[in-house]
Design a protein around this motif. Sequence first.
Motif: not given
Length: 260
Positions: A112, A130, A185
């Motif tokens: 993405d 992350e 997400d």
Amino acid sequence: MLNTIVTTDRKNHKESIELAAYAAEKLGIKNVKRNRAALPEMREEYGVDNILVAKKGSFVLDTLDGELFFHPNMSQLRIKNIRMGDEDHMTAAMDLKEGMGVLDCTLGFGADAIVASFVTGEGGSVTGLEASPLISFVTGEGMKHFLATNYELHSAIKRVNVINADYNEYLKTLPDKSVDVIYFDPMFRHPLKDSHNINPIRAVADHRPLSIEAVNEAKRVARHRVVMKENSRSLEFARLGFDTIVGGKHSKVHYGVIKL
Ligand SMILES: C[S@@+](CC[C@H](N)C(=O)[O-])C[C@H]1O[C@@H](n2cnc3c(N)ncnc32)[C@H](O)[C@@H]1O
């Protein structure tokens, strides 16, 4: 702590040996010489679940659920479709334009983020957060080393700025209205059964649900939109206040949008 050792593939090239040493230092994990040993034997010998393998200038993370590595497969296809004039549901949900700044709070393997980087272009910026040190390392190094034959894909990958951080903490450090679009997400509350390509990620990913506090922080930091991807039947959109839903009628995933 990371339940992981690092080694090389059986070819033991000098470049792989150097990469393994670099990973060991960066991640604070044990570096083990490969010799001829098979990975299951090494897993047993060192009492770990995951083995990070340095090979051909990049890394593969071997987990109990399968291999994880960076590859821009999906983003490449989506970029091709966008170039042919097709609508991409994610960038439509973001109302993304050239020159915008995006904070992707859940980078994963970066598909993405790469699509967002392609659309925002050279004048834009994409930062990917992350929480998992292993995923962040494999994606970051993969993006650094990957050579795409297509220049636009190549430069979109290279522009993504990868940061190993938890969005719950990172968002608090950002000023009000400092990013155009904030994207989440998270790992789906109810995973799609046919989503095989995401399965190995489950072993090492952060599975915490998105919180209302994080959405409120995102609403403070974003200027334009906050977007969340989830299973199209998910109750998360309603729980977290994403009041506009974007996505195909028959699509298994939808994008919840908060317009600011
Ligand atoms: C479904 S994956 C994202 C996939 C990604 N959009 C892609 O295109 O490859 C979700 C990722 O978000 C990460 N994550 C979950 N909670 C996080 C948090 N609080 N901060 C940063 N990353 C998080 C997980 O470790 C996982 O790698």
